[in-house]
Design an enzyme around this catalytic site. Structure first.
Site, short mmCIF file in Angstrom:
data_model
loop_
_atom_site.label_atom_id
_atom_site.label_comp_id
_atom_site.label_asym_id
_atom_site.label_seq_id
_atom_site.Cartn_x
_atom_site.Cartn_y
_atom_site.Cartn_z
N LYS A 1 -17.36 44.63 -1.11
CA LYS A 1 -16.76 45.07 0.15
C LYS A 1 -15.26 45.22 -0.02
O LYS A 1 -14.53 44.25 -0.24
CB LYS A 1 -17.02 44.06 1.28
CG LYS A 1 -16.62 44.66 2.63
CD LYS A 1 -16.42 43.64 3.74
CE LYS A 1 -15.02 43.11 3.81
NZ LYS A 1 -13.99 44.09 4.15
N GLU B 1 -9.29 34.04 -5.85
CA GLU B 1 -7.90 34.35 -6.22
C GLU B 1 -7.15 34.46 -4.90
O GLU B 1 -7.37 35.39 -4.14
CB GLU B 1 -7.82 35.70 -6.95
CG GLU B 1 -8.55 35.75 -8.27
CD GLU B 1 -7.82 35.04 -9.37
OE1 GLU B 1 -6.68 34.56 -9.15
OE2 GLU B 1 -8.40 34.95 -10.47
N GLU C 1 3.48 32.16 2.76
CA GLU C 1 3.44 33.45 2.09
C GLU C 1 3.68 34.58 3.10
O GLU C 1 2.98 34.69 4.09
CB GLU C 1 2.07 33.65 1.43
CG GLU C 1 1.99 34.93 0.66
CD GLU C 1 0.67 35.08 -0.05
OE1 GLU C 1 -0.37 34.90 0.60
OE2 GLU C 1 0.66 35.38 -1.25
#
Ligand code: NAP
Ligand code: MG
Length: 487
Positions: free
Chosen positions: A182, A257, A390
């Protein structure tokens, strides 16, 4: 530049070797972030489509046509796939640019070649993936086999859509698995384009399936499907945690990840010309939408002013704008939503006491494109949210340090551990600091390099597992130990 409509990009799901509409017939609008305009509808896959794709992948796994194919033949097909991606480089780079807003020159020079390199590297593995014989006690022959895990669900983000897909597809296929992938809702086009290349390369129907759609719908259906054996994911840490919790129900294997807030360190004894030159690219490349971006710049006190000046110059020199303009170095952020997030982070930084040395305000386009200039924050410390969280945009924080011990403590004072970079001429110091930093990749006198043969992944909340290299293919295998009595 070729107009989007002339590219005839597939916008349907790719299931069992054929393009098809979503079962619901629904489509979602795909936005070009450089103009804010729609590129048209893309099939919006849901749970039913994931169900069909997983069933196709399961059949293709169980019939053994792929997993039991001769290793040389499988290599040949994967090499053909790499060649086809290379031959389609221009189309793929154009689609990637329309979809992400990144500079076309970068898509063509970096995204597509890295994708080809990854496909080619793993194309060579089917003939090299081997088990071992084990020196056990007693009169037995004992050996291991590296078998495919089965049906793999792969979910990728929007910052390097094709390259992230290649990093997942290549090792999974080389090891003999079948896949349902996906792509991110913001950037479905290059993955869907790969469907036709899979057929052309000779990959049997059902071995690779692409289902575009939303994370909460198609994504959720994929991670909770009982017939999926492993989920490989790249994206945010929050979604990674959710995937791991969901996978626990059926004990699916997971590799993740995730995010980063990587320290980029310059010691006063570095080759300062090279180090200063590296600051800009380490954070502003790809609009800062890079998981390994060097977003926390730590510089030794005596060279702090010089580093601020270098960062400022780099920020101001990088041309922001039309991704198809050859001179553009920073394109559009991927979506209106992400653009708002970056704007809010800079505002937050200022409210926490940061000063703006460059950039700091969005470019006003009246909604026709989501552009944010390279931004440099000073007067910050490692406790501020803008330095801890982040941002995934072109925003750099610069922090001075006075001792190596203090530097290491600050660099590691983060939930993340994806990458780090350091600049020094002292080889002993370089390796001492490289070993002390808790990160999956450390660059010495360099920054941001990636290669299909070098393991890549995160410590701590930056992920689980390593992609690339031998580690990367082993993650797509189960080891089986076979004992035979010799007596
Ligand atoms: P995200 O929300 O986690 O999305 C990543 C992918 O997960 C998308 O395909 C998304 O689908 C899907 N997803 C979302 N919710 C899901 C759910 N409940 N179940 C299954 N799938 C779901 O991340 P993002 O904000 O788009 O991407 C930026 C983040 O990715 C950053 O934090 C960055 O650090 C990280 N990243 C990490 C790496 C790395 O290598 N470590 C590389 C690139 C990016 P939709 O798009 O359709 O929602
Ligand atoms: Mg798009």
């Amino acid at each position: 530049m070729i107009p989007f409509n002339e590219l005839n990009a597939p916008r349907q799901l790719f299931i069992n070797g054929e393009y098809c509409d979503a079962a619901s017939g629904k489509q979602f609008d795909n936005i070009n972030p450089a103009t804010g305009a729609s590129l048209g509808g893309v099939a919006e896959g849901g749970a039913e489509d994931i169900g069909r794709a997983v069933a196709a992948a399961r059949r293709a796994m169980d019939d053994g046509k792929w997993a039991n194919m001769g290793s040389h033949q499988r290599e040949g097909i994967l090499h053909k796939l790499a060649d086809l991606v290379e031959q389609n480089a221009k189309n793929l780079a154009l689609l990637e640019t329309y979809d992400t807003g990144k500079p076309y020159r970068d898509a063509l020079a970096v995204d597509i070649p890295l994708s080809v390199q990854t496909l080619r590297y793993y194309a060579g593995w089917p003939t090299k993936l081997r088990g071992e014989t084990n020196p056990v006690a007693g009169n037995f022959l004992t050996y291991t086999r590296r078998e495919p895990i089965g049906v793999i669900g792969q979910i990728v983000p929007w910052n390097f859509p094709l390259f992230m897909a290649a990093m997942k597809l290549a090792p999974a296929l080389a090891a003999g698995n079948t896949v349902v992938l996906k792509p991110a809702e913001q950037t479905p086009l290059t993955a869907l384009y790969l469907g036709q290349l899979m057929n052309e390369a000779g990959i049997p129907a059902g071995v690779v399936n692409f289902v575009s759609g939303f994370g909460g719908d198609a994504g959720q259906a994929l991670i909770s499907h009982p017939d999926v054996d492993k989920i490989a994911f790249t994206g945010s840490t929050g979604t990674g945690q959710h995937i791991m919790r969901t996978a626990a129900d059926s004990l699916k294997r997971v590799s993740l990840e995730l995010g980063g807030k990587s320290p980029h360190i310059i010691f006063a004894d570095a080759d300062l010309k090279s180090a200063m030159r590296a600051i800009g690219a380490a954070i502003f490349y790809n609009q800062g939408e890079v998981c390994i971006a060097g977003s926390r710049l730590f510089v030794e006190e005596s060279i702090y002013d010089q580093a601020v000046e270098a960062a400022k110059t780099a920020a101001e020199k990088m041309r922001v704008g039309d991704p198809f303009d050859e001179k553009t170095r920073v394109g559009a952020l991927v979506s209106a939503e992400h653009f708002d997030r970056v704007c809010k982070y800079v505002e937050l930084g200022v409210s926490e006491g940061a000063e703006i040395a460059a950039g700091g305000a969005p470019i006003d386009t009246d909604g026709k494109g989501f552009f944010y200039p390279p931004t440099v924050l000073t007067g910050v410390n490692n406790q501020m949210r803008v330095v801890r969280e982040e941002i995934f945009g072109p925003v750099l924080s610069i922090i001075p340090f006075s001792s190596q011990e203090e530097l290491i403590a600050q660099a590691n004072d983060t939930q993340y551990g994806l990458a780090a970079g350091l600049w020094t001429r002292d080889v002993g110091k370089a390796h001492t600091v490289a070993h002390a930093i808790k990160a999956g990749t450390v660059y010495i006198n360099a920054y941001g390099l990636l290669d299909a043969s070098a393991p890549f992944g995160g410590f701590k909340m930056s992920g689980i597992g390593r992609e690339n290299g031998e580690d990367g293919i082993k993650m797509y295998t189960e080891a089986k130990t076979v004992w035979t009595s010799l007596s």
